[in-house]
Design a protein around this motif. Sequence first.
Motif, mmCIF file in Angstrom:
data_model
loop_
_atom_site.group_PDB
_atom_site.id
_atom_site.type_symbol
_atom_site.label_atom_id
_atom_site.label_comp_id
_atom_site.label_asym_id
_atom_site.label_seq_id
_atom_site.Cartn_x
_atom_site.Cartn_y
_atom_site.Cartn_z
ATOM 1 N N ALA A 58 2.791 70.936 67.542
ATOM 2 C CA ALA A 58 1.384 71.006 67.966
ATOM 3 C C ALA A 58 0.617 72.190 67.405
ATOM 4 O O ALA A 58 -0.567 72.341 67.708
ATOM 5 C CB ALA A 58 1.327 71.047 69.496
ATOM 6 N N TRP A 59 1.254 73.048 66.562
ATOM 7 C CA TRP A 59 0.582 74.252 66.107
ATOM 8 C C TRP A 59 0.644 74.362 64.585
ATOM 9 O O TRP A 59 1.412 75.149 64.044
ATOM 10 C CB TRP A 59 1.217 75.484 66.756
ATOM 11 C CG TRP A 59 1.042 75.512 68.228
ATOM 12 C CD1 TRP A 59 1.889 75.021 69.163
ATOM 13 C CD2 TRP A 59 -0.074 76.034 68.945
ATOM 14 N NE1 TRP A 59 1.389 75.204 70.420
ATOM 15 C CE2 TRP A 59 0.189 75.837 70.322
ATOM 16 C CE3 TRP A 59 -1.264 76.659 68.551
ATOM 17 C CZ2 TRP A 59 -0.721 76.233 71.307
ATOM 18 C CZ3 TRP A 59 -2.146 77.058 69.544
ATOM 19 C CH2 TRP A 59 -1.878 76.843 70.891
ATOM 20 N N PRO A 60 -0.149 73.578 63.866
ATOM 21 C CA PRO A 60 -0.093 73.597 62.396
ATOM 22 C C PRO A 60 -0.461 74.941 61.785
ATOM 23 O O PRO A 60 -0.082 75.227 60.645
ATOM 24 C CB PRO A 60 -1.090 72.503 61.989
ATOM 25 C CG PRO A 60 -1.995 72.343 63.168
ATOM 26 C CD PRO A 60 -1.139 72.610 64.369
ATOM 27 N N ALA A 61 -1.187 75.791 62.528
ATOM 28 C CA ALA A 61 -1.597 77.092 61.989
ATOM 29 C C ALA A 61 -0.579 78.188 62.280
ATOM 30 O O ALA A 61 -0.799 79.347 61.909
ATOM 31 C CB ALA A 61 -2.956 77.481 62.555
ATOM 32 N N ALA A 62 0.532 77.861 62.936
ATOM 33 C CA ALA A 62 1.539 78.871 63.240
ATOM 34 C C ALA A 62 2.077 79.472 61.940
ATOM 35 O O ALA A 62 2.300 78.762 60.958
ATOM 36 C CB ALA A 62 2.682 78.246 64.042
ATOM 37 N N GLU A 63 2.295 80.776 61.932
ATOM 38 C CA GLU A 63 2.736 81.436 60.708
ATOM 39 C C GLU A 63 3.491 82.719 61.033
ATOM 40 O O GLU A 63 3.488 83.201 62.162
ATOM 41 C CB GLU A 63 1.536 81.773 59.823
ATOM 42 C CG GLU A 63 0.500 82.668 60.484
ATOM 43 C CD GLU A 63 -0.739 82.870 59.627
ATOM 44 O OE1 GLU A 63 -0.693 82.562 58.435
ATOM 45 O OE2 GLU A 63 -1.754 83.344 60.171
#
Length: 568
Positions: free
Chosen positions: A372-377
């Motif tokens: 659910a968190w495509p921007a996680a980095e």
Amino acid sequence: MPPSEKLPVKIKYLATAAKLACAAALAVSAAGPVVAQNAAAPAAKVTAATPAPKLVVVISVDQFSADLFTEYRSHFTGGLARLASGVVFPAGYQSHAATETCPGHSTILTGNHPAHTGIIANNYFDLSAARDDKKLYCAEDETVPSSSSKKYSASINHLLVATLGDWMKVANPKAQVVSVAGKDRAAIMMGGRKADELVWLVPTGLTSYPGVALSPTAQQAGTAIAAAIAAPRPPVALPAECGSHDIAIPIGDKGATVGTGRFQRDGGDFRRFMASPEADGAVLAAGAALRQARKLGEGDTTDLLILGLSATDYVGHSTGTEGSEMCMQMLALDRELGDFFARLDATGIDYVVALTADHGGHDLPERNRQNAWPAAERVDKALDPDAMGKAAAEKLGLSQPLLYGDGPFGDMYLSKALTPAQRKAALADLVARYRAHPQVEAVVTGEELAKYPISKRSPDVWNLMDKLRASYNPQRSGDFIVVLKPRVTPIPESGLGYVATHGSVWDYDRRVPILFWRKGLTGFEQPNAVMTVDILPTLASVIGVPLDMNKIDGRCLDLLSGPESSCR
């Protein structure tokens, strides 16, 4: 593979030398468990007039987030199922910003925020310390000449306030306090200064403070645990409930994956031992042995047994929170707690349990991006305090090192060699540098926090300043604090040991379950937000120990569902 290793985790994980030998230690420490004749009889309903229990059991499950509790609650059938049938506060909070192990544990049995416990982080800096190593470990005595932040002399000196055990000893010196944990900082921060016995896991079994000899029972348990650590462990079969979590997630650039682990390890691999249900089983077995040897709960006063279970944290760091490894750990934790409670039940002792966590946690970014968190980095290496300090020093013509910090976020300390004018210029430059970085949510100075009051509001509506202020201690905190944006993992590279972590101001790291259980206590669920600092005054009220509430940040939580109140 031996047949016993094919049993699902939920059936029985720790059929190891540690558990068997700790059971043997129980047998030699006493004639055997005391089984009350009425142990199976229905319990009378707990009311405001019910006498205090004879034993308080406080359990901290390291990195046991409210998210994990909710995710696996329907699968629990053992000890966690029992606790979930009691008084449940699913919206508990480690309300402060520094959601690390030492600060979190310092709140559980002191009733105080880190701002008052003085435990602002696992590691902080004292640039005036009379040693080359200016980084201090939260549970060390830096005045010992041989102590350093990496090889330290364990101590409770940095904790500034009293614990539940300390208050109990003041009220009745006969009260016994025993603290057993996987980590030293868990045992120490919850155990307090007056514990009768305080031990934690090490590669050689169990240990305590330098110069403190272990009791015979702790020695026996430690020998058994050391034997279990030395023995290799074949892989454990995957329970059916964990099948949907059994997905390999690539990490790093060397073909490594997580998500499909089975707790296999070589003999003597202490790190992998700690990152498995074996570690929690060892702590629980040792705790049971010490309880029986000391006859906790069998005297004319109330005693305290503290258990710090660290395996969930090591699993979370090593493999993340959403793989098969964590699923297996949750089921094993449930089973091991069930076995522990069954042993206590057999004694007929009237005991109350409180369980919570020192902080929450979140999954590794590689798996978060698939969910659910495509921007996680992962964090940019440019945010390392050494790199940021070097850039600022070169621009301003200042000597290095200019900036000290224990990672890319949290407390940052400016060199004490600066003149007031240099300090002002360096602070302005570094604050601007950090604020300009796209992964940084905010930068707040210590001067700003010192002027800000500690919030009295519900922790679920705290703003950023509220969270940071609850962790800010003017004698120990940094000159400024860096806050990363949500789902930025402050580990720049994966595949090098730890792949996921915690420590942020965000609710996935702040929210933890708070559970209470006692035989005869009517269960209910209270959805409103509460805090771990509320545990101390709640338990003190249950056992009738007076507190100076002017020294406590928390409040008593009512554990009775009717018109009566358990808060006295």
